[in-house]
Enzyme design. Structure first.
Site, PDB file in Angstrom:
ATOM      1  N   THR A 165     -57.738  12.684  49.972  1.00  0.00           N
ATOM      2  CA  THR A 165     -58.468  11.437  49.760  1.00  0.00           C
ATOM      3  C   THR A 165     -59.227  11.076  51.026  1.00  0.00           C
ATOM      4  O   THR A 165     -58.703  11.203  52.134  1.00  0.00           O
ATOM      5  CB  THR A 165     -57.493  10.293  49.411  1.00  0.00           C
ATOM      6  OG1 THR A 165     -56.931  10.531  48.122  1.00  0.00           O
ATOM      7  CG2 THR A 165     -58.204   8.945  49.390  1.00  0.00           C
ATOM      8  N   ASP A 183     -48.580  12.230  43.956  1.00  0.00           N
ATOM      9  CA  ASP A 183     -49.785  11.428  44.172  1.00  0.00           C
ATOM     10  C   ASP A 183     -49.728  10.870  45.592  1.00  0.00           C
ATOM     11  O   ASP A 183     -49.076   9.868  45.857  1.00  0.00           O
ATOM     12  CB  ASP A 183     -49.857  10.287  43.154  1.00  0.00           C
ATOM     13  CG  ASP A 183     -51.082   9.407  43.356  1.00  0.00           C
ATOM     14  OD1 ASP A 183     -52.027   9.858  44.043  1.00  0.00           O
ATOM     15  OD2 ASP A 183     -51.095   8.273  42.834  1.00  0.00           O
ATOM     16  N   GLU A 184     -50.372  11.588  46.507  1.00  0.00           N
ATOM     17  CA  GLU A 184     -50.371  11.226  47.922  1.00  0.00           C
ATOM     18  C   GLU A 184     -48.948  10.982  48.438  1.00  0.00           C
ATOM     19  O   GLU A 184     -48.644   9.926  49.023  1.00  0.00           O
ATOM     20  CB  GLU A 184     -51.247   9.995  48.159  1.00  0.00           C
ATOM     21  CG  GLU A 184     -52.699  10.195  47.737  1.00  0.00           C
ATOM     22  CD  GLU A 184     -53.603   9.041  48.149  1.00  0.00           C
ATOM     23  OE1 GLU A 184     -53.082   7.998  48.585  1.00  0.00           O
ATOM     24  OE2 GLU A 184     -54.830   9.191  48.037  1.00  0.00           O
ATOM     25  N   PRO A 185     -48.050  11.969  48.258  1.00  0.00           N
ATOM     26  CA  PRO A 185     -46.647  11.777  48.648  1.00  0.00           C
ATOM     27  C   PRO A 185     -46.429  11.642  50.150  1.00  0.00           C
ATOM     28  O   PRO A 185     -45.349  11.213  50.574  1.00  0.00           O
ATOM     29  CB  PRO A 185     -45.970  13.039  48.112  1.00  0.00           C
ATOM     30  CG  PRO A 185     -47.058  14.071  48.086  1.00  0.00           C
ATOM     31  CD  PRO A 185     -48.291  13.307  47.715  1.00  0.00           C
TER      32      PRO A 185
END
Length: 483
Positions: free
Chosen positions: A203, A120-122
């Site tokens: 995103t 998750d958005e690393p």
């Protein structure tokens, strides 16, 4: 095949493609102390004709509820699992078996899993480089596991990237590029995605962009016609969405992937917890964004070629979501935590109104407030203790409850704690300072909520470090009011 049948076949293909291009879905997060039951959430999705949803994990209760719903699903792998999945193919095979193969179905009875989102958005800057070395390996192992399960052609592996993955120091889309610390990793990721014909998940965060970029007006962010346009090499930008999107397009082109499909995996506007985070502003933004996406006009660098898919952040408010980026993080929902629409939004073209969740089961209509007949000299300390494990973000500057006076803000903190603890009588004690009432203490825009009656309420966890940000803000607010 006869010409007439050929034409009919081609027309049907065009109609099918047109119906899926630019599809709009929702992010469904579950970081809530008292989540709306998954079957009720699926009812809410279907009532609003939502056909795509992105999950941040692979919760069995959620996947079971989505079974036979015909909703296309992206299942997520949390960042905490990346190291293990990078180092172990067996761990990847086990994860795929337990979270994809077990639920996936070619028919109508299983879950329509389209993507596995690795991390998750690393690459978010707040994480530093702690995940950089694990992401690509984890993605490759998951892809191999899907291949072995004969699902590699149907379930694509993607990596959601944060809005700060790409930058432009000159603040021009034509100068966009990936962060220098990510160049090599991005080329590896894009090569991996290209080989499996998977899109780039990213995103776009207009709200945070507005907070950080003083060169962009609110009107420009909200798609207002009165906004001053931005000129970049004779390309005219009338809104921040196109501006950010084309910055990414340039970044992709710079590393040799100019034709890469893009999925905007998260975009939204919060409704509380900060200045300009209100339902009215959120409605303005969301209506304009949806109209822009439905128009399929695209952007200056990709005319008539909008994002392949766009996922709105978010379906529901989440009172346990991390507030590292700001107190607004718990208020992204189109709906409140209990599934009630905050404003009108034309998510689907056939309706301008969202449909609320039906037959929601609440706790009794009771609230916990401060007892004005007691000595309140220690009330602030009790409120700070309450806010350490419950959600007080509405009290922060610019929030919906930031204007209520002392001791009203103490009551809000007490009630938040009381509802989170299922209205247990001892959770409204606070050393004798609390008082249970059946009179709604809500004031103007400040709503004192009543919790949900749910069979799988999350157990209270240790205080996350980010909660201390709330404590600090609430403490500052109390000091101001006391003075």
């Amino acid at each position: 095949m006869r010409p007439s049948l050929c034409a009919l076949f081609l027309l049907s293909c065009m109609l099918y493609q047109g119906s899926t291009a630019g599809a709009i879905g929702l992010n469904w997060g579950t970081m809530s102390s008292h989540p709306l039951p998954p079957p009720k959430v699926v009812e809410l999705l279907k009532a609003n004709e939502i056909t795509k949803v992105r999950l941040f994990d692979a919760d069995p209760l959620v996947l079971q509820a989505l079974s036979a719903s015909n909703i296309a699903v992206t299942v997520g792998i949390p960042n905490s699992m990346l190291k293990t999945l990078n180092s172990s193919r067996k761990a990847a095979e086990s994860w795929v078996h337990d979270n994809v193969t077990r639920y996936f179905s070619h028919g109508s009875n299983g879950v329509r899993i389209e993507y596995v989102a690795v991390g998750d958005e690393p690459f978010h800057q707040s994480y530093g480089e702690q995940f950089h070395g694990f992401v690509i390996g984890a993605a490759m192992n998951i892809h191999t596991a899907l291949d072995r399960a004969n699902l590699g052609d149907e379930v694509k592996v993607v990596v959601p990237c944060s809005f700060d993955t790409f930058v432009s120091e000159s603040n021009l889309p034509s100068k966009g590029h990936f962060r220098t610390d990510l160049n090599k990793t991005m080329v590896e990721l894009l090569t991996f995605l290209s080989k499996q014909h998977a899109p780039f998940f990213v995103t776009i965060s207009p709200f945070i962009t507005f907070q950080q970029n003083k060169n962009m007006s609110l009107d420009f962010i909200l798609f207002k016609e009165s906004a001053h346009p931005h000129n970049d090499s004779r390309r005219i930008y009338k809104n921040s969405f196109d501006f950010s999107y084309d910055t990414l397009v340039t970044a992709l082109s710079t590393v040799g992937f100019s034709e890469m499909d893009i999925v905007v995996v998260a975009i939204g506007w919060p409704t509380d917890g900060a200045a300009n985070a209100t339902s009215a502003v959120a409605e303005t933004f969301m209506k304009a964004l949806i109209d822009h996406l439905h128009s399929k006009t695209g952007t200056p660098l990709r005319p008539r070629n909008p994002p392949m898919e766009t996922y709105i952040l978010s379906l529901l408010d989440e009172d346990q979501r991390s507030i590292t980026s700001g107190n607004f993080e718990r208020h992204w929902g189109l709906f409140t935590f209990d599934g009630q629409a905050k404003y009108h939004a034309n998510i689907i073209q056939s309706s301008k109104h969202l449909v609320n969740a039906q037959n929601v089961e609440y706790l009794p209509s009771k609230w916990c407030v401060v007892n004005n007949n007691r000595d309140l000299s220690n009330a602030t300390a009790s409120a700070l203790e309450a806010c350490s494990v419950s959600d007080c973000t509405a009290l922060s500057p610019g929030g919906s409850c930031s204007n209520i006076s002392w001791p009203g803000n103490i009551s809000y903190a007490f009630n938040s704690y009381y509802q989170q603890h299922d209205q247990r009588s001892d959770s409204c004690d606070f050393g004798g300072l609390g008082l249970i009432t059946t009179v709604d203490p809500s004031v103007d825009s400040c709503s004192f909520f009543v919790g949900l009656r749910t069979s799988h309420s999350a157990s209270l966890q240790a205080v996350h470090p980010s909660c201390w940000l709330v404590l600090l803000l609430v403490h500052m607010l109390f000091l101001i009011l006391l003075n």
